[in-house]
Design an enzyme around this catalytic site. Sequence first.
Site, short mmCIF file in Angstrom:
data_model
loop_
_atom_site.label_atom_id
_atom_site.label_comp_id
_atom_site.label_asym_id
_atom_site.label_seq_id
_atom_site.Cartn_x
_atom_site.Cartn_y
_atom_site.Cartn_z
N ALA A 67 5.94 -68.38 40.15
CA ALA A 67 6.57 -69.54 40.67
C ALA A 67 5.77 -70.70 40.25
O ALA A 67 4.36 -70.47 39.53
CB ALA A 67 6.54 -69.55 42.23
N GLY A 112 6.30 -64.58 41.43
CA GLY A 112 7.63 -64.48 41.53
C GLY A 112 8.73 -63.65 40.58
O GLY A 112 10.07 -63.38 39.98
N GLU A 115 8.79 -60.32 41.30
CA GLU A 115 9.59 -60.06 42.31
C GLU A 115 10.99 -60.49 41.68
O GLU A 115 11.67 -59.45 42.27
CB GLU A 115 9.67 -61.52 43.76
CG GLU A 115 8.32 -61.15 44.30
CD GLU A 115 7.90 -62.58 45.00
OE1 GLU A 115 8.60 -62.05 46.41
OE2 GLU A 115 8.17 -63.16 44.34
N GLU A 135 -0.58 -63.95 44.72
CA GLU A 135 0.18 -64.41 45.50
C GLU A 135 -1.36 -64.75 46.39
O GLU A 135 -1.71 -66.23 46.82
CB GLU A 135 1.03 -64.43 46.70
CG GLU A 135 2.30 -64.87 45.21
CD GLU A 135 3.12 -63.69 45.06
OE1 GLU A 135 4.60 -63.16 44.32
OE2 GLU A 135 1.86 -62.55 44.89
#
Length: 263
Positions: A67, A112, A115, A135
């Site tokens: 992210a 991300g 993911e 994270e």
Amino acid sequence: MGEFARLEVGSGEQAGVATLRLDRPKMNALNEQVQEEIRAAAHEATARDDVKAVVVYGGERVFAAGADVKEMNDMSYTDMIKRSGGLQSAFTAVAKIPKPVVAAITGYALGGGCELALCADVRFAAEDAVLGQPEILLGIIPGAGGTQRLTRLVGPSRAKDLIFSGRFVKAEEALAIGLVDRVVAPDAVYQEAVDWAGQFAGAATYALRAAKETIDRGLEVDLETGLGIERQQFAALFATEDRAIGMASFVENGPGKAEFRGR
């Protein structure tokens, strides 16, 4: 077509295969704009009849390094409450593409990025690829499906090890624990993914759709309910033209010779 994420539909030998291409230099950081463009590309892939399978690809250098931390750094609790649902649903739009989806992973697939790769049906990685959910090192947890999809893929203890530690996983270990399904030379990853996706260009569209939905929904329920889902989907395919074509072809010519029409 998005600025940083777009759907590129192949032609010729690649007809039927679309690439959901991430292209936000330098590391494909997944800010809100990219997330929403991913959603739009996933919806386009779902809607287009000429798309039979999808490759998710970040380019030769990197899949997606995570992210956009600079964007998140300025967000408050209430900001993230409003955004978190959109973040998850943008990635879920990829997971819900009712067609085979393969992630072609080069370089880093972190946070991300990992993911997003988890939303694919299968994952092919370069020999030098690195995956992970770091994270925890930022004082947060995965928020785009990582705690759920990773656990379902590799099991709770392995998922906890990766998420608790935030450590990076090299391709060889990722293959060993089931995080990726194939490891190939870096310059071969994309073509390997395209070749895998290409096998479905002439497949029975609604049978593939039913198979994917049955497997995915069955993972969320008990065995008896899953068998009920399977039974319903199995019977429903007898209403399709491809079922009639496939069975007639088998009776007349043996397996693997049917020419399906996607209806």
